[in-house]
Write a protein that holds these residues in place. Structure first.
Motif, PDB file in Angstrom:
ATOM      1  N   UNK A  18       0.758  -1.180   0.024  1.00  0.00           N
ATOM      2  CA  UNK A  18       0.103  -0.021  -0.234  1.00  0.00           C
ATOM      3  C   UNK A  18       0.838   1.267  -0.014  1.00  0.00           C
ATOM      4  N   UNK A  19       0.485   2.392  -0.894  1.00  0.00           N
ATOM      5  CA  UNK A  19       1.136   3.506  -0.597  1.00  0.00           C
ATOM      6  C   UNK A  19       2.207   3.770  -1.910  1.00  0.00           C
ATOM      7  N   UNK A  20       2.590   2.417  -2.594  1.00  0.00           N
ATOM      8  CA  UNK A  20       3.699   2.511  -3.659  1.00  0.00           C
ATOM      9  C   UNK A  20       3.481   3.391  -4.708  1.00  0.00           C
ATOM     10  N   UNK A  21       4.536   3.856  -5.076  1.00  0.00           N
ATOM     11  CA  UNK A  21       4.549   4.541  -6.419  1.00  0.00           C
ATOM     12  C   UNK A  21       4.870   3.478  -7.634  1.00  0.00           C
ATOM     13  N   UNK A  22       3.864   3.427  -8.462  1.00  0.00           N
ATOM     14  CA  UNK A  22       3.994   2.328  -9.500  1.00  0.00           C
ATOM     15  C   UNK A  22       4.177   3.184 -10.774  1.00  0.00           C
ATOM     16  N   UNK A  23       5.018   2.698 -11.632  1.00  0.00           N
ATOM     17  CA  UNK A  23       5.451   3.347 -12.861  1.00  0.00           C
ATOM     18  C   UNK A  23       4.444   2.104 -13.777  1.00  0.00           C
ATOM     19  N   UNK A  24       3.873   2.582 -14.652  1.00  0.00           N
ATOM     20  CA  UNK A  24       2.935   1.535 -15.665  1.00  0.00           C
ATOM     21  C   UNK A  24       3.130   2.148 -17.118  1.00  0.00           C
ATOM     22  N   UNK A  30      -1.041   0.683 -26.287  1.00  0.00           N
ATOM     23  CA  UNK A  30       0.305  -0.063 -26.713  1.00  0.00           C
ATOM     24  C   UNK A  30       1.124  -0.137 -25.749  1.00  0.00           C
ATOM     25  N   UNK A  31       1.540  -1.316 -25.401  1.00  0.00           N
ATOM     26  CA  UNK A  31       2.433  -1.936 -24.464  1.00  0.00           C
ATOM     27  C   UNK A  31       2.069  -1.585 -23.072  1.00  0.00           C
ATOM     28  N   UNK A  32       0.814  -1.603 -22.661  1.00  0.00           N
ATOM     29  CA  UNK A  32       0.503  -1.610 -21.478  1.00  0.00           C
ATOM     30  C   UNK A  32       0.150  -3.053 -20.976  1.00  0.00           C
ATOM     31  N   UNK A  33       0.828  -3.278 -19.506  1.00  0.00           N
ATOM     32  CA  UNK A  33       0.779  -4.501 -19.204  1.00  0.00           C
ATOM     33  C   UNK A  33      -0.593  -4.902 -18.634  1.00  0.00           C
ATOM     34  N   UNK A  34      -1.562  -5.199 -19.396  1.00  0.00           N
ATOM     35  CA  UNK A  34      -3.050  -5.214 -18.762  1.00  0.00           C
ATOM     36  C   UNK A  34      -2.972  -6.535 -17.594  1.00  0.00           C
ATOM     37  N   UNK A  35      -2.229  -7.559 -18.075  1.00  0.00           N
ATOM     38  CA  UNK A  35      -2.313  -8.938 -17.226  1.00  0.00           C
ATOM     39  C   UNK A  35      -1.984  -8.517 -15.885  1.00  0.00           C
ATOM     40  N   UNK A 156       5.712  -1.615 -13.733  1.00  0.00           N
ATOM     41  CA  UNK A 156       4.976  -2.648 -14.461  1.00  0.00           C
ATOM     42  C   UNK A 156       5.017  -2.507 -15.947  1.00  0.00           C
ATOM     43  N   UNK A 157       5.726  -3.166 -16.711  1.00  0.00           N
ATOM     44  CA  UNK A 157       5.900  -2.814 -18.059  1.00  0.00           C
ATOM     45  C   UNK A 157       5.690  -3.987 -18.860  1.00  0.00           C
ATOM     46  N   UNK A 158       5.269  -3.896 -20.226  1.00  0.00           N
ATOM     47  CA  UNK A 158       4.992  -4.902 -21.120  1.00  0.00           C
ATOM     48  C   UNK A 158       6.003  -4.872 -22.008  1.00  0.00           C
ATOM     49  N   UNK A 159       6.635  -6.072 -22.449  1.00  0.00           N
ATOM     50  CA  UNK A 159       7.463  -6.215 -23.572  1.00  0.00           C
ATOM     51  C   UNK A 159       7.061  -7.544 -24.257  1.00  0.00           C
ATOM     52  N   UNK A 189       8.928  -5.428 -13.058  1.00  0.00           N
ATOM     53  CA  UNK A 189       8.182  -6.646 -13.374  1.00  0.00           C
ATOM     54  C   UNK A 189       7.603  -6.481 -14.895  1.00  0.00           C
ATOM     55  N   UNK A 190       8.101  -7.450 -15.657  1.00  0.00           N
ATOM     56  CA  UNK A 190       7.834  -7.357 -16.959  1.00  0.00           C
ATOM     57  C   UNK A 190       6.676  -8.665 -17.543  1.00  0.00           C
TER      58      UNK A 190
END
Length: 225
Positions: A18-24, A30-35, A156-159, A189-190
């Motif tokens: 909780x309270x984390x800063x999450x880079x998405x 395009x490239x969004x890690x929906x899962x 959280x990134x999509x590759x 996390x990819x």
């Protein structure tokens, strides 16, 4: 090998606090890690600060996370789009904070965090509301605004593809914010379409080296980028 290959997205996002800063990552979808975002919704972390290019599309991905009330603040370049109705409703109701950052400045602030740069001067936004309260300096007759890095607790990134060491390559425009975000977060996390044996990716084509990647998960075809 320091990168962990996860059995599923739920394992991949375990432990996000909780309270984390999450880079998405992602430019729109395009490239969004929906899962990974769906797994974060199931995981339950709340009071999050989300840093992304926009504030969600429709009712999936980032918009779904916002709809669950898990996000305290959004830092983005494009908060309003034709299908950003989830964010619009939350913002108008005073239920979410917003920091608007021009897209180039957003990318550079994230890159600065990964490069260990303490701050930098940028002309974008000078003389506008975006510069209010910020230090400015005139350099060679032009006004610049002092900007500070944006660092994430989690990215959280999509590759497109990873090898078993965690080296990443991307597919076309899905290579947008993922590479810089991977350098700027404590835990990266990819989500990838496929995982191949180490050595199957030409080293000259690797965009994000495995040293930046902590966890990799292969998603289903429907959720993959």
């Amino acid at each position: 090998m320091t990168t962990r290959l996860c059995a599923d997205a739920d394992e991949a996002v375990a432990g996000i606090e909780d309270g984390s800063t999450v880079l998405v990552g992602g430019f729109g979808m395009a490239g969004m890690p929906v899962g990974l975002i769906d797994a974060l919704i199931r995981q339950g972390a709340t009071d999050l600060t989300v840093v992304s290019n926009n504030a969600g599309n429709g009712d999936t991905g980032l918009a779904a996370l916002l709809a669950k009330g898990r996000v305290r603040k959004v830092v983005c370049s494009f908060p309003r789009q034709a299908d950003s109705y989830v964010f619009d409703e939350l913002y108008r109701a005073g239920r979410i904070e917003l920091e608007v950052v021009p897209q180039g400045s957003l990318a550079e602030r994230i890159r600065a965090a990964g490069a260990g740069i303490g701050a930098f001067y940028c002309p974008t936004g000078a003389g506008t509301l975006l510069a209010e309260g910020k230090e400015t300096r005139v350099i060679d007759g032009r006004t610049y605004v002092l900007e500070y890095p944006i660092k994430g607790d989690v990215a959280l990134i999509g590759a497109h593809r990873a090898d078993r060491m965690g080296n990443l390559v991307y597919r076309r425009t899905a290579r947008n914010f993922g590479p810089v975000m991977a350098t700027a977060a404590t835990t990266v996390i990819a989500q990838v379409r496929e995982i191949v044996d180490t050595g199957a990716i030409d080293p000259e084509t690797v965009v994000t080296p495995s040293i930046y990647v902590d966890r990799v998960v292969r998603e289903t075809q429907e959720a993959a980028v």
